[in-house]
Each structure stands twice: as structure tokens, then as C-alpha cells.
Design a protein around this motif. Structure first.
Motif, PDB file in Angstrom:
ATOM      1  N   GLN A 109      45.951  24.802  21.925  1.00  0.00           N
ATOM      2  CA  GLN A 109      45.291  23.653  21.314  1.00  0.00           C
ATOM      3  C   GLN A 109      46.193  22.427  21.379  1.00  0.00           C
ATOM      4  N   CYS A 110      47.471  22.602  21.093  1.00  0.00           N
ATOM      5  CA  CYS A 110      48.407  21.477  21.145  1.00  0.00           C
ATOM      6  C   CYS A 110      48.542  20.941  22.565  1.00  0.00           C
ATOM      7  N   ARG A 111      48.549  21.838  23.540  1.00  0.00           N
ATOM      8  CA  ARG A 111      48.632  21.396  24.933  1.00  0.00           C
ATOM      9  C   ARG A 111      47.426  20.523  25.290  1.00  0.00           C
ATOM     10  N   GLN A 112      46.233  20.947  24.863  1.00  0.00           N
ATOM     11  CA  GLN A 112      45.042  20.156  25.155  1.00  0.00           C
ATOM     12  C   GLN A 112      45.111  18.797  24.472  1.00  0.00           C
ATOM     13  N   VAL A 113      45.539  18.754  23.208  1.00  0.00           N
ATOM     14  CA  VAL A 113      45.626  17.479  22.492  1.00  0.00           C
ATOM     15  C   VAL A 113      46.693  16.579  23.128  1.00  0.00           C
ATOM     16  N   LEU A 114      47.800  17.158  23.559  1.00  0.00           N
ATOM     17  CA  LEU A 114      48.813  16.362  24.266  1.00  0.00           C
ATOM     18  C   LEU A 114      48.218  15.698  25.509  1.00  0.00           C
ATOM     19  N   VAL A 115      47.447  16.459  26.271  1.00  0.00           N
ATOM     20  CA  VAL A 115      46.818  15.915  27.477  1.00  0.00           C
ATOM     21  C   VAL A 115      45.793  14.839  27.090  1.00  0.00           C
ATOM     22  N   ASP A 116      45.021  15.085  26.020  1.00  0.00           N
ATOM     23  CA  ASP A 116      44.056  14.085  25.546  1.00  0.00           C
ATOM     24  C   ASP A 116      44.762  12.776  25.215  1.00  0.00           C
ATOM     25  N   VAL A 117      45.896  12.862  24.518  1.00  0.00           N
ATOM     26  CA  VAL A 117      46.643  11.661  24.132  1.00  0.00           C
ATOM     27  C   VAL A 117      47.175  10.956  25.381  1.00  0.00           C
ATOM     28  N   GLU A 118      47.701  11.719  26.341  1.00  0.00           N
ATOM     29  CA  GLU A 118      48.159  11.101  27.595  1.00  0.00           C
ATOM     30  C   GLU A 118      47.028  10.309  28.242  1.00  0.00           C
ATOM     31  N   ARG A 119      45.854  10.898  28.307  1.00  0.00           N
ATOM     32  CA  ARG A 119      44.712  10.224  28.938  1.00  0.00           C
ATOM     33  C   ARG A 119      44.363   8.945  28.189  1.00  0.00           C
ATOM     34  N   ARG A 120      44.288   9.040  26.860  1.00  0.00           N
ATOM     35  CA  ARG A 120      43.889   7.871  26.068  1.00  0.00           C
ATOM     36  C   ARG A 120      44.908   6.748  26.161  1.00  0.00           C
ATOM     37  N   GLN A 121      46.193   7.101  26.146  1.00  0.00           N
ATOM     38  CA  GLN A 121      47.199   6.033  26.175  1.00  0.00           C
ATOM     39  C   GLN A 121      47.499   5.572  27.592  1.00  0.00           C
ATOM     40  N   GLY A 122      47.044   6.327  28.585  1.00  0.00           N
ATOM     41  CA  GLY A 122      47.218   5.915  29.973  1.00  0.00           C
ATOM     42  C   GLY A 122      48.628   6.059  30.502  1.00  0.00           C
TER      43      GLY A 122
END
Length: 151
Positions: A109-122
Motif C-alpha cells: 500500500q505504501c509503495r502504491q501511495v509513493l508512486v501516486d505522490v510521485e505522479r501528482r507532484q511530477g
């Protein structure tokens, strides 16, 4: 057709070998383990993030009597950062645990959220996974979860 996935990462046999900024961030994550609430598992996890501005944020895991209502240190930190510092991207995130018999890696779950944050912050997030005096580092969280969930 067969394809291969290759994971490039850095491994440091001793924390003293880490670049200074990473070593300091690991120390901050180690300090964050002291604020963990883990009466059931007795496994305290701390996370520290360095924002582009240089500001350091902390998170720690928090367990609940109504398992699985607790939250990992990484997600505690990531959700706080997005809610309070969305205009200041995360450049690096360190994870530490107590006890630290081995390096501490983020859950799925943390890995997915980390990737989500990377995408959002660009921009990528350098992830430093420490424990037992060593550390492994990836230059972007997406490397930890090559087949991510995408809506």
C-alpha cells in the motif's frame, strides 16, 4: 513474448557510506520511530521526508485496537505532506524501524501511495530503506512497484 524487469539500486553496507543528506534523513527517520504507537506488533517504524525547500517532515506508524485501522509511517507522512505542503514536493524519503534487524521496506500500500505522490507532484522521490546499519536506495519510488494501479 518474454520481457525482463531490471531493478537498479544503491546498497550501502554501512550508513556512514551514505551521502550526508541521506545519512541525516535516516537519522531523522530513526528519531521518528520513538513517536510510533505500536503496542501490538512492537515494531516501531519512522519515516522522514526532505522537501524541495529543505524542510524535513516526520511520520510514524500508529496501530489501533480495531485492526487493520492503523497506518504505516510512510503513509502517515505522505498524507500529511500532501495536505499541508502540496506546493513543496518531496525529494527524498527515509524509512527506519526499531527493532532494526534488517532493512525496513515499504509495504505494498505504501509503495502504491509513493508512486501516486510521485505522479501528482511530477517528480521522483528518492527512497532510502535503512536498518541493521545498512541501507538500500532507489532513485524513484516507481522502481519499487513496476506494475502500479492506474485509474
Amino acid at each position: 513474448m518474454e520481457k525482463q524487469y531490471r531493478l537498479d539500486y544503491e546498497h550501502y553496507a554501512a550508513l556512514s557510506e551514505l551521502p550526508e543528506a541521506d545519512r541525516l534523513l535516516v537519522a531523522e527517520a530513526q528519531q521518528a520511530t520513538k513517536r510510533s504507537y505500536a503496542p501490538y506488533s512492537k515494531f516501531r517504524v519512522g519515516a522522514a521526508a526532505r522537501l524541495r525547500s529543505g524542510r524535513i517532515l516526520h511520520g510514524s506508524n500508529s496501530e489501533s485496537e480495531v485492526f487493520p485501522a492503523g497506518l504505516c509511517a510512510e503513509r502517515t507522512l505522505l498524507f500529511y505532506a500532501e495536505a499541508n505542503h502540496a506546493d513543496d514536493p518531496i525529494e527524498a524519503l527515509a524509512i527506519a524501524s526499531d527493532p532494526s534487524e534488517r532493512e525496513c521496506y515499504p509495504c505494498g500500500q505504501c509503495r502504491q501511495v509513493l508512486v501516486d505522490v510521485e505522479r501528482r507532484q511530477g517528480s521522483p522521490i528518492r527512497v532510502i530503506m535503512s536498518g541493521n546499519g545498512s541501507a538500500s536506495v532507489v532513485d524513484q519510488a516507481a522502481k519499487l512497484l513496476p506494475f502500479t494501479f492506474i485509474l
